[in-house]
Design a protein around this motif. Sequence first.
Motif, PDB file in Angstrom:
ATOM      1  N   ARG A 304     -19.592  15.728  -7.242  1.00 38.09           N
ATOM      2  CA  ARG A 304     -18.673  13.901  -8.304  1.00 38.09           C
ATOM      3  C   ARG A 304     -17.707  12.988  -7.244  1.00 38.09           C
ATOM      4  N   GLU A 305     -17.608  12.492  -6.262  1.00 35.23           N
ATOM      5  CA  GLU A 305     -17.634  11.277  -5.152  1.00 35.23           C
ATOM      6  C   GLU A 305     -17.635  10.526  -5.836  1.00 35.23           C
ATOM      7  N   ILE A 306     -17.147   9.603  -7.203  1.00 38.44           N
ATOM      8  CA  ILE A 306     -17.598   8.374  -7.960  1.00 38.44           C
ATOM      9  C   ILE A 306     -16.734   7.406  -6.730  1.00 38.44           C
ATOM     10  N   THR A 307     -17.355   6.139  -5.679  1.00 38.61           N
ATOM     11  CA  THR A 307     -16.869   5.336  -4.907  1.00 38.61           C
ATOM     12  C   THR A 307     -16.347   4.141  -6.110  1.00 38.61           C
ATOM     13  N   PRO A 308     -15.293   3.492  -6.142  1.00 33.77           N
ATOM     14  CA  PRO A 308     -15.078   2.502  -7.200  1.00 33.77           C
ATOM     15  C   PRO A 308     -15.811   1.184  -7.133  1.00 33.77           C
ATOM     16  N   PRO A 309     -15.371   0.481  -7.367  1.00 34.05           N
ATOM     17  CA  PRO A 309     -16.269  -0.721  -8.098  1.00 34.05           C
ATOM     18  C   PRO A 309     -16.057  -1.168  -7.022  1.00 34.05           C
ATOM     19  N   GLU A 310     -16.448  -2.201  -6.316  1.00 32.57           N
ATOM     20  CA  GLU A 310     -15.839  -3.277  -4.722  1.00 32.57           C
ATOM     21  C   GLU A 310     -15.330  -4.154  -5.393  1.00 32.57           C
ATOM     22  N   SER A 311     -15.209  -4.946  -6.704  1.00 32.14           N
ATOM     23  CA  SER A 311     -14.341  -5.497  -7.104  1.00 32.14           C
ATOM     24  C   SER A 311     -12.556  -5.079  -7.308  1.00 32.14           C
ATOM     25  N   ALA A 312     -12.842  -4.103  -7.732  1.00 31.35           N
ATOM     26  CA  ALA A 312     -11.403  -2.918  -7.752  1.00 31.35           C
ATOM     27  C   ALA A 312     -10.778  -3.072  -6.109  1.00 31.35           C
ATOM     28  N   LEU A 313     -11.908  -2.160  -5.607  1.00 23.38           N
ATOM     29  CA  LEU A 313     -10.755  -1.940  -4.747  1.00 23.38           C
ATOM     30  C   LEU A 313     -10.513  -3.318  -3.458  1.00 23.38           C
ATOM     31  N   LYS A 314     -11.552  -4.410  -3.693  1.00 22.53           N
ATOM     32  CA  LYS A 314     -10.552  -6.023  -3.111  1.00 22.53           C
ATOM     33  C   LYS A 314      -9.647  -6.590  -3.738  1.00 22.53           C
ATOM     34  N   ASP A 315      -9.452  -6.093  -4.897  1.00 23.51           N
ATOM     35  CA  ASP A 315      -7.957  -6.303  -5.514  1.00 23.51           C
ATOM     36  C   ASP A 315      -6.916  -5.744  -4.850  1.00 23.51           C
ATOM     37  N   ALA A 316      -6.743  -4.553  -4.663  1.00 28.43           N
ATOM     38  CA  ALA A 316      -6.032  -3.609  -4.413  1.00 28.43           C
ATOM     39  C   ALA A 316      -5.474  -3.603  -3.470  1.00 28.43           C
ATOM     40  N   VAL A 317      -6.462  -3.970  -2.074  1.00 27.34           N
ATOM     41  CA  VAL A 317      -6.552  -4.960  -1.095  1.00 27.34           C
ATOM     42  C   VAL A 317      -5.655  -5.741  -0.695  1.00 27.34           C
ATOM     43  N   GLU A 318      -5.388  -6.517  -1.118  1.00 34.26           N
ATOM     44  CA  GLU A 318      -5.343  -7.820  -1.383  1.00 34.26           C
ATOM     45  C   GLU A 318      -3.724  -7.483  -1.978  1.00 34.26           C
ATOM     46  N   LEU A 319      -3.329  -6.745  -2.907  1.00 36.44           N
ATOM     47  CA  LEU A 319      -2.340  -6.495  -3.659  1.00 36.44           C
ATOM     48  C   LEU A 319      -1.518  -5.733  -2.606  1.00 36.44           C
ATOM     49  N   LEU A 320      -1.961  -4.518  -1.340  1.00 32.04           N
ATOM     50  CA  LEU A 320      -0.939  -4.027  -0.268  1.00 32.04           C
ATOM     51  C   LEU A 320      -1.039  -4.714   0.334  1.00 32.04           C
ATOM     52  N   GLU A 321      -1.733  -5.654   1.625  1.00 25.55           N
ATOM     53  CA  GLU A 321      -1.681  -6.380   2.541  1.00 25.55           C
ATOM     54  C   GLU A 321       0.201  -7.292   1.761  1.00 25.55           C
ATOM     55  N   THR A 322      -0.429  -7.941   0.765  1.00 21.51           N
ATOM     56  CA  THR A 322       0.869  -8.403   0.868  1.00 21.51           C
ATOM     57  C   THR A 322       1.850  -8.037   0.181  1.00 21.51           C
ATOM     58  N   ALA A 323       1.970  -6.715  -0.069  1.00 20.25           N
ATOM     59  CA  ALA A 323       3.184  -5.870  -0.613  1.00 20.25           C
ATOM     60  C   ALA A 323       4.239  -5.789   0.782  1.00 20.25           C
ATOM     61  N   GLU A 324       5.091  -6.624   0.261  1.00 21.54           N
ATOM     62  CA  GLU A 324       7.045  -6.020   1.305  1.00 21.54           C
ATOM     63  C   GLU A 324       7.567  -4.514   0.991  1.00 21.54           C
ATOM     64  N   ARG A 325       7.722  -3.980  -0.181  1.00 26.05           N
ATOM     65  CA  ARG A 325       8.713  -3.068  -0.357  1.00 26.05           C
ATOM     66  C   ARG A 325       6.992  -1.916  -1.259  1.00 26.05           C
ATOM     67  N   PRO A 326       6.167  -1.570  -0.589  1.00 25.27           N
ATOM     68  CA  PRO A 326       5.015  -0.874  -1.350  1.00 25.27           C
ATOM     69  C   PRO A 326       5.994   0.697  -1.695  1.00 25.27           C
ATOM     70  N   VAL A 327       5.099   1.008  -2.385  1.00 30.17           N
ATOM     71  CA  VAL A 327       6.185   2.110  -2.711  1.00 30.17           C
ATOM     72  C   VAL A 327       4.335   3.170  -3.667  1.00 30.17           C
ATOM     73  N   ILE A 328       4.204   4.468  -3.352  1.00 30.07           N
ATOM     74  CA  ILE A 328       3.469   5.176  -3.433  1.00 30.07           C
ATOM     75  C   ILE A 328       3.695   6.093  -4.537  1.00 30.07           C
ATOM     76  N   VAL A 329       2.912   6.480  -5.887  1.00 30.93           N
ATOM     77  CA  VAL A 329       3.404   7.418  -6.657  1.00 30.93           C
ATOM     78  C   VAL A 329       2.198   8.288  -6.607  1.00 30.93           C
ATOM     79  N   VAL A 330       2.316   9.563  -6.405  1.00 29.52           N
ATOM     80  CA  VAL A 330       1.700  10.452  -7.139  1.00 29.52           C
ATOM     81  C   VAL A 330       1.428  11.507  -8.084  1.00 29.52           C
ATOM     82  N   GLY A 331       0.302  11.582  -8.829  1.00 29.44           N
ATOM     83  CA  GLY A 331       0.806  12.276  -9.750  1.00 29.44           C
ATOM     84  C   GLY A 331      -0.131  13.835  -9.533  1.00 29.44           C
ATOM     85  N   HIS A 332      -0.147  15.029 -10.109  1.00 29.12           N
ATOM     86  CA  HIS A 332      -0.857  16.202  -9.899  1.00 29.12           C
ATOM     87  C   HIS A 332      -2.176  16.193 -10.158  1.00 29.12           C
ATOM     88  N   GLY A 333      -3.033  14.779 -10.368  1.00 23.76           N
ATOM     89  CA  GLY A 333      -4.495  14.580 -10.154  1.00 23.76           C
ATOM     90  C   GLY A 333      -4.579  14.535  -9.192  1.00 23.76           C
TER      91      GLY A 333
END
Length: 662
Positions: A304-333
Motif C-alpha cells: 500500500r506504499e502509494i507514491t504521490p503524483p509527480e506534479s503534486a510533489l513538485k508543487d509541494a516542494v516549491e511551496l516548502l522551499e519558499t516558505a519563511e514560517r512553515p508549520v507542520i500539522v499531524v493528525g492520527h493518520g
Amino acid sequence: MAERSSPDGSRGNVTWHRALGPDELPEGRVKPVTCGDTTVAMTHQDGEYGALDNRCPHQGGPLGEGSIETGLLRCPWHGWDFDPLTGETPGSHDDCVETFPVEVREDGIYVGFPDEEPHERTVSDVIAETLVNWGVRQVWGIVGHSNLGLADALRREAAGGNLAYYGVRHEGAAAFAASAYGKLTGRPAACFSIAGPGATNMLTGLWDANVDRSPTIALTGQVESQVLGTGNFQEVDLEAAYGDVAEFEATVLPDSDHAELATRAAKTAILERGVSHLVFPDEIQTQSAEGVDPGDPEGRITDREITPPESALKDAVELLETAERPVIVVGHGARFEMDGIVDLAERFDCPVLTTFKAKGQIPDSHPLAGGVLGRSGTPIASHFMNEADLLAVFGASFSNHTGIAEYKPTIHVDYDAMTLGKFHGIDVPVWGEIGVTVDELEERLGDDLAAENQREELADRWEIWREEKATRREQTPERGVNYATAFEAMTRLVPDDAIIPVDVGNNTYAFGRYFEPEHQSVLMSGYLGSIGFAFPAALGAWAATQEPESEFAGRKVVSVSSDGGFGQYMSEFTTAVKYDMDVTHVLLNDDELGKISKEQRTGGWDVWQTDLVNPEFAAFAENCGGLGLFVDDPADLNDALEKAIAHDGPALVEILTDADPV
C-alpha cells in the motif's frame, strides 16, 4: 446394562459420570444435570432412574426444567409428553428423546456417555481459521443462544493459542475495545454478539471505528435462516441495521463460499480501514465443512506504499522551499510515520503541531513540538498557526474542533483521496502513503530553504505557557483537586511509553491542555466523541500489550474519564479483574456532566438534569476485586497515582474535583 471394567468408570466406548447423589432426586421428579460437556434430564419414576437428552426434539426446550405429571415427563415449553425412563412418546409418534444408560451404585447414580467422536469441521471453523490467518488475534463479546456454534469455533482457536477471547458485560464495550485496538495497532480485531439486542448494542462502538478509520470485524449471530423475515424472537434485519456502518457485510448462507466471505471481511477492514460485518444464522454455524480449507492473505493483498503524483510533489516542494514560517500539522493518520515527519521538521526548524487525536505523536519536550491545536489545545499551537505562512498537514482531516486555518497556503498529504479537500479547497493536495510522501519530499528538497529558525520562539512560548499552568495549579478549586494539578501529576508519574485512552467532556479538554506527553499513545473517540469510550478502550489496549511480538508488548495502560463516562461501562471493571488486566483508571469525579452544565450556562440556558448520583467509585473497584484509591486532597495525589500505577492488576484512582476544567 454394560458392565464396568475399571475403577474410573470407563469401559469400551462409554464413559461413566456420577450424575446424582444416592438420595438427591426425589421420586416423581426431574432435574437437569451436566456431566462433562453434556446436560441430561435426570428422572426418578417408579423406583427407577432415567437419563434423557435434555433437549426436546421439537423446539429445543429444556426437559430437565419440566415436570413429571401422571407418569409422563412434560416439556416446559410446549407441553409435549415423553416417557421419563425410555424417552418414548405416547401414541404412534416417533419423535422420541435419546436416552443414556444408568447405573445405581453405592455412592450415587451414574450415567454412561459414548466417547466423543472426532470433531467435524464446521462453517464456523472455516471462518474462524480464516480470520486468524488474516491476523485477527483478539475477540471481545458475549456468548449467547444464537451464536453458540461460532463461539465453539472461537473457543477452539483460543485453546490452540491462535487468538484471545474476552467475555465482556455489555456488547458496546466489546465494540469499543475492538475499535481501540485497531486505532492503536492498525490491525483488525473482532467483536462478537448474539442476534437482535446483542448486535444492536455494538453499533455505537462500530460507528466509532467507522468514523475514526479503525479496522474492526463484527461477528453477529442471527435467528435460523428459515424464519428470517417472519418477526421471530430477537430477529432484527442486521444487514439493514449495519448497512451504513459497515464497509463490507454479508450473511453466511448454506452455499456461501465461507472462506471467501471471511477473507473479504478481513481484507476490507484492513484496506478500507473500517468495519466489516458477518451475520451467522444459527443453524448454519454448525453446518459441516469437512475438507474445506480456510482462506489466507497470500496473494490477496498488495503493497500500500502509494507514491504521490509527480506534479503534486513538485508543487509541494516549491511551496516548502519558499516558505519563511512553515508549520507542520499531524493528525492520527500520521501516527506510524512520525520519525520521518520529525526529520522533515528539523530540516526547516519549524513547529510540529498535532490534532487532539494525534496528541503524543511528538513529545512535548521535543524542541520543535508545539502542542495540541484547537479547542482542546494550547496557546502555543494557536500562536504558531496564526503566524504561519504555510501549513504542511499530514494525516489530518480538518475537523472543526481542530481549527486548522482554511485561509493559509496548505499542503495536505493523506492516503485517502476523499479526505483531500474534503471541506474546502487545498493549494496542494497530495495523494499517497504518508511515509512514502515524506521520504519523497526529503529527497527533492534543496539546501537553500527560506525558512527561519523557530526553535527559540517555541522555547519562549512554552516557558510562558508553563508559567501560566503553574498559576492555575495554585488556584483553589471549589472542592478536591483542580484539573491542572491532576494532569501535572500524571505528566510526572505516568510511564513515558504508556497507552492512555481518554473519554470526552471537561476531563478530556483539560487533558489536552495540561498533560504533557513523552512517548505515550493516546486513544480517543475522535469523530464520534462517544462518552464511555475510555475504559472499554483500555481493555482493547491492554490486549495489544499481551502480544509478545507487538511493539506495544509490556506497556502500561492508564485510562482517564469523568464519573459520567466511567458510569456508562463501569461493570467492565469486573472484566478487567476476571482477566487480571494491568489497567489503571484515573477517574475525575465532579458529580455531574460538567461539560454539558458549562454549555448550558454559557448558552444562556438553565443548568438542568446534569447532576449525577454516584457510588463511591474507589470502594466499587475494591468490591470488584481490584485496587481502589480515593483522593480529595492534592497532598495525597502523588502517592495514590504511584501506588495505582505500580499495582499489578486493575486499579482505579478516584479524584474528587469540581466541574470547571480551567
